[in-house]
Design an enzyme around this catalytic site. Structure first.
Site, PDB file in Angstrom:
ATOM      1  N   GLU A 254       0.876  -1.273   0.086  1.00 45.04           N
ATOM      2  CA  GLU A 254      -0.026   0.208  -0.450  1.00 45.04           C
ATOM      3  C   GLU A 254       0.718   1.219   0.161  1.00 45.04           C
ATOM      4  O   GLU A 254       1.941   1.211   1.196  1.00 45.04           O
ATOM      5  CB  GLU A 254      -1.101  -0.090   0.888  1.00 45.04           C
ATOM      6  CG  GLU A 254      -1.595   1.256   1.136  1.00 45.04           C
ATOM      7  CD  GLU A 254      -2.212   1.742   0.281  1.00 45.04           C
ATOM      8  OE1 GLU A 254      -3.493   0.229  -0.487  1.00 45.04           O
ATOM      9  OE2 GLU A 254      -2.909   2.690   0.205  1.00 45.04           O
ATOM     10  N   THR A 298      -5.847   1.264  -5.536  1.00 45.24           N
ATOM     11  CA  THR A 298      -5.304  -0.139  -5.116  1.00 45.24           C
ATOM     12  C   THR A 298      -5.897  -0.596  -6.418  1.00 45.24           C
ATOM     13  O   THR A 298      -5.687  -1.576  -6.686  1.00 45.24           O
ATOM     14  CB  THR A 298      -5.952  -0.498  -4.215  1.00 45.24           C
ATOM     15  OG1 THR A 298      -4.949   0.743  -2.692  1.00 45.24           O
ATOM     16  CG2 THR A 298      -4.234  -1.812  -3.248  1.00 45.24           C
ATOM     17  N   HIS A 413      -1.310   3.456   5.526  1.00 47.85           N
ATOM     18  CA  HIS A 413      -2.272   4.632   3.950  1.00 47.85           C
ATOM     19  C   HIS A 413      -2.631   5.071   4.548  1.00 47.85           C
ATOM     20  O   HIS A 413      -2.949   6.344   5.790  1.00 47.85           O
ATOM     21  CB  HIS A 413      -3.956   3.741   3.689  1.00 47.85           C
ATOM     22  CG  HIS A 413      -4.812   4.002   3.197  1.00 47.85           C
ATOM     23  ND1 HIS A 413      -5.152   5.240   3.223  1.00 47.85           N
ATOM     24  CD2 HIS A 413      -5.287   2.951   1.723  1.00 47.85           C
ATOM     25  CE1 HIS A 413      -6.390   4.752   2.513  1.00 47.85           C
ATOM     26  NE2 HIS A 413      -6.576   4.175   1.332  1.00 47.85           N
ATOM     27  N   ASP A 472       1.809   0.380  -4.541  1.00 47.40           N
ATOM     28  CA  ASP A 472       0.527   0.053  -5.954  1.00 47.40           C
ATOM     29  C   ASP A 472       0.253   1.521  -6.629  1.00 47.40           C
ATOM     30  O   ASP A 472      -0.434   0.879  -6.771  1.00 47.40           O
ATOM     31  CB  ASP A 472      -1.037  -0.371  -5.085  1.00 47.40           C
ATOM     32  CG  ASP A 472      -1.361   0.049  -3.888  1.00 47.40           C
ATOM     33  OD1 ASP A 472      -0.177   1.057  -3.648  1.00 47.40           O
ATOM     34  OD2 ASP A 472      -2.264  -0.285  -3.416  1.00 47.40           O
TER      35      ASP A 472
HETATM   36  C1  GP9 Z   1      -8.829  -0.783   1.060  1.00 48.36           C
HETATM   37  C2  GP9 Z   1      -7.561  -0.510   0.220  1.00 48.36           C
HETATM   38  C3  GP9 Z   1      -6.865   1.010   0.683  1.00 48.36           C
HETATM   39  O1  GP9 Z   1      -9.233  -1.762   0.937  1.00 48.36           O
HETATM   40  O2  GP9 Z   1      -7.428  -1.106  -1.281  1.00 48.36           O
HETATM   41  O3  GP9 Z   1      -7.287   0.842  -0.160  1.00 48.36           O
HETATM   42  P1  GP9 Z   1      -6.838   2.384  -1.982  1.00 48.36           P
HETATM   43  O4  GP9 Z   1      -5.269   2.855  -1.640  1.00 48.36           O
HETATM   44  O5  GP9 Z   1      -7.978   2.334  -1.920  1.00 48.36           O
HETATM   45  O6  GP9 Z   1      -7.266   4.032  -1.482  1.00 48.36           O
HETATM   46 MN    MN Z   2      -4.145   1.090  -2.292  1.00 52.37          MN
END
Ligand code: GP9
Ligand code: MN
Length: 649
Positions: A254, A298, A413, A472
């Site tokens: 992430e 993502t 995140h 990602d």
């Molecule tokens: C949530 C994950 C994170 O399930 O995919 O969210 P994103 O990075 O797409 O905001």
């Molecule tokens: Mn993400």
């Protein structure tokens, strides 16, 4: 209340002026809208008033005084809410809301703590004009309304339409083909204003919806021909089958950006484990690998990886086209005996994963309910990465082999919240809390991945697997550029730097391989499907996709970003300027410095311009073809030979 004196102008005009002014202030000081010349400055100043007059002038058609006042009040509130919603959205995504995104409302709700950090106490001030209008409209209901004869009503509306036409005319002069190209929402908002942009978006949305209904597959041969001529699908023979029958463990890291790799904060390494992994003899580390996502974050990165097609320029394709026919990686490897799964401690409906995973033929999804989640082991978006990996091992061990398993991490995140006990390095110190918090959160993920590697070794799965780790998408948006410039020790983040910040790390780790190295080729998420298929030794009779085997020498020589920018071996093109990829200088400037005669300089500039234009043409075409596949659900009409394979079984 003495303060609220009766204004001298009709209320609809006052409301329009106040609202126009407010919108202008938001454009100018809250959205980060680039202004290059005085014409743009003028258009940006005019367009909020044009829209405001259009909205509020409609009030004169209400004959009843109370209705007229009611319309103005509620319109002031409604219009302000729209601008404010965009503002809050912008703080996170540096982008404007699109209609498909509104239908992702459930996701917006799930943003939870993120949303709260995006709403500021001083946002209350934003509604000051609404309050003024509200009070005035009640207090002077009878005297502030206007009653025009029919000709006056028509005249008032006609006047605002003339203003609108003038605005569009200037916009078209400033940016030809604004409406047809429309890759960039910022241009639209800058030139025609937020409201007209939303109307435009609604029209485009309905148009694309109808594309599916009327599609019949006629475009397929043309697309195939484009791919044949422009995208070399030659594979690397050396890497063909190198991971045959091995498990593929894919880690979707992430918000992990490339700039943290081999870098420090406060004198400490940020990602010691990943740095070591990049150097490891079993690892190919791609340092010029770009994320190509759009608004779907993502989920867009997943879409790119599984399909080697582009996500959409508006909305998240997982939502808007989750029911399409695809020819995805999980489905293709299934024919070779693989089972596939995704492990992600979040709910199934997020990004409509449940729906899209069915279409991609992913066999199992281990979502939130597959994990033991408590207050102690969660932060921010949910289960922390370390317990996530820990609890996942038992699922991996129980899977039938060979498998393809994708792990989507969550802790790193936005807004990168962390507990004290999980923090191993200090924050950065700048005006951006987001960037400050990013480093300890990235370190936590680094440790989580390290521990996961150990668990894989302990479980005996490691030797029989290849492990791919990919960032990602970006975690730090352009909103934090001042802090980013401070961190990177630069005067400012240039448009060139902005593109370079779209690099994310990509590791291909093959235990026992021994020939890994750092790869500096320009590559992107679009390339992973062909690359992984080739490594697994899977040949395809037929595919329609836009990526290349990253290990192959014969690749197309550019990577398209979702906004239409591109990166080639030589150039980076963004915001209409061609930069030298290595040095980051605008190519025209380099030519000016290096050539003595003006004539020679002109000649060279023309050459570069035509080289850049020709790549740009291909990039635009490629994105458009990919879009037409998705919008038209064109794979409904293609025979990839799968049915035949199934029959033979
Ligand atoms: C949530 C994950 C994170 O399930 O995919 O969210 P994103 O990075 O797409 O905001
Ligand atoms: Mn993400």
């Amino acid at each position: 209340m003495k303060f609220f004196k009766k204004p001298k102008v009709p209320l609809y005009i006052l409301a329009a002026i106040l609202f126009g002014l407010k919108t202008y202030i938001v454009y100018r000081f809250m959205f980060n809208i680039g202004i290059d010349n005085s014409m743009q400055e003028l258009i940006l100043f005019i367009n909020p008033f044009v829209s405001a007059f259009l909205i509020f002038t409609i009030a004169v058609w209400f004959n009843k005084t109370s209705r007229q006042m009611k319309y103005i009040r509620y319109m002031a509130l409604f219009a302000s809410l729209i601008v404010w919603a965009n503002l809050v959205f912008y703080r996170q995504f540096t982008d404007f809301i699109t209609i498909p995104q509104l239908f992702m409302g459930s996701n917006m709700g799930d943003l939870g703590s993120s949303i709260l950090t995006l709403i500021k106490p001083y946002d209350v001030l934003f509604f000051a004009d609404v309050i003024i209008i509200w009070i005035l409209s009640k207090k002077y209901e009878g005297t502030l309304s206007v009653q025009y004869p029919k000709s006056g009503k028509v005249g008032a509306v006609a006047f605002s339409l003339v203003l609108l036409a003038g605005n569009f005319f200037l916009a078209e002069m400033e940016r030809p083909q604004l409406f047809t190209r429309a890759f960039d929402r910022e241009y639209l908002v800058k030139n025609i204003g937020l409201f007209n942009y939303h109307v435009y978006d609604i029209v485009v949305h309905s148009k694309t919806e109808s594309q599916r209904v009327f599609a019949d597959g006629n475009e397929i041969p043309e697309i195939e021909e484009f791919i044949e001529t422009n995208i070399d699908h030659k594979r690397s023979e050396e890497m063909f089958g190198i991971a045959e029958d091995k498990n593929v463990i894919f880690i979707n890291a992430e918000s992990l950006q490339e700039f943290v790799i081999n870098n420090e904060v406060n004198g400490e390494e940020i990602t010691p484990f990943l740095n070591g992994l990049a150097e490891d003899e079993d690892t190919y580390y791609f340092e010029n690998f770009y994320e190509q996502t759009g608004q779907g974050n993502t989920s867009d990165s997943e879409f790119l990886v599984e399909n080697s097609l582009y996500p959409l320029s508006r909305g998240a394709v997982f939502f808007t086209h989750g029911g399409n026919e695809y020819n995805a990686f999980p489905e293709l490897i299934k024919e070779e005996g693989y089972t596939s799964s995704v492990l992600h401690a979040n709910n199934k409906s997020f990004w409509n994963r449940e729906g899209m995973y069915d279409s991609l033929e992913i066999d199992n999804f281990y979502g939130e309910e597959a994990y033991e989640v408590s207050n102690e082991n969660s932060i921010g978006w949910g289960l922390k990465d370390k317990p996530f990996f820990e609890q996942s091992i038992k699922y991996l061990e129980s899977m039938e082999q060979p498998f393809y398993s994708k792990f989507i991490t969550l802790t790193n995140h936005f807004p990168f919240e962390m507990n004290e006990e999980d923090t191993s390095i200090d924050k950065f110190d700048s005006n951006s809390n987001t960037l400050n918090n990013y480093f300890p959160a990235v370190r936590y993920m680094d440790e989580a991945i390290e521990q996961f590697f150990q668990d894989l070794k302990d479980s005996g799965l490691y030797e029989d697997s290849v492990i791919v780790i990919m960032g990602d998408h970006i975690g730090i948006s352009a909103n934090h550029n001042r802090a980013m410039a401070q961190y990177l020790d630069k005067e400012e983040i240039t448009p060139y730097d902005q593109v370079q910040l779209q690099r994310v790390p990509l590791f291909v780790h093959i235990p026992g391989h021994g020939e890994g190295k750092v790869m500096d080729e320009v590559t992107g998420q679009i390339d992973l499907k062909p690359t992984m298929l080739n490594m697994l030794g899977i040949e395809q009779e037929k595919d329609i996709s836009f990526g290349n085997d990253m290990f192959s020498e014969d690749r197309k020589d550019y990577i398209a970003l979702r906004n239409g920018d591109f990166v080639s071996e030589d150039y980076i093109k963004t915001m209409g300027v061609c930069y030298d990829r290595e040095t980051g200088e605008p190519v025209d400037d380099v030519i000016d410095e290096e050539t003595s005669s003006e004539q020679e300089a002109e000649q060279q500039k023309e050459q570069v311009a035509s080289a850049c234009d020709s790549i740009q043409e291909k990039v635009d075409q490629e994105l458009a073809y990919s879009d037409s596949i998705v919008y038209g659900d064109l794979f409904r009409f293609v025979d990839f030979g799968k049915d035949q394979a199934k029959e033979e079984e």
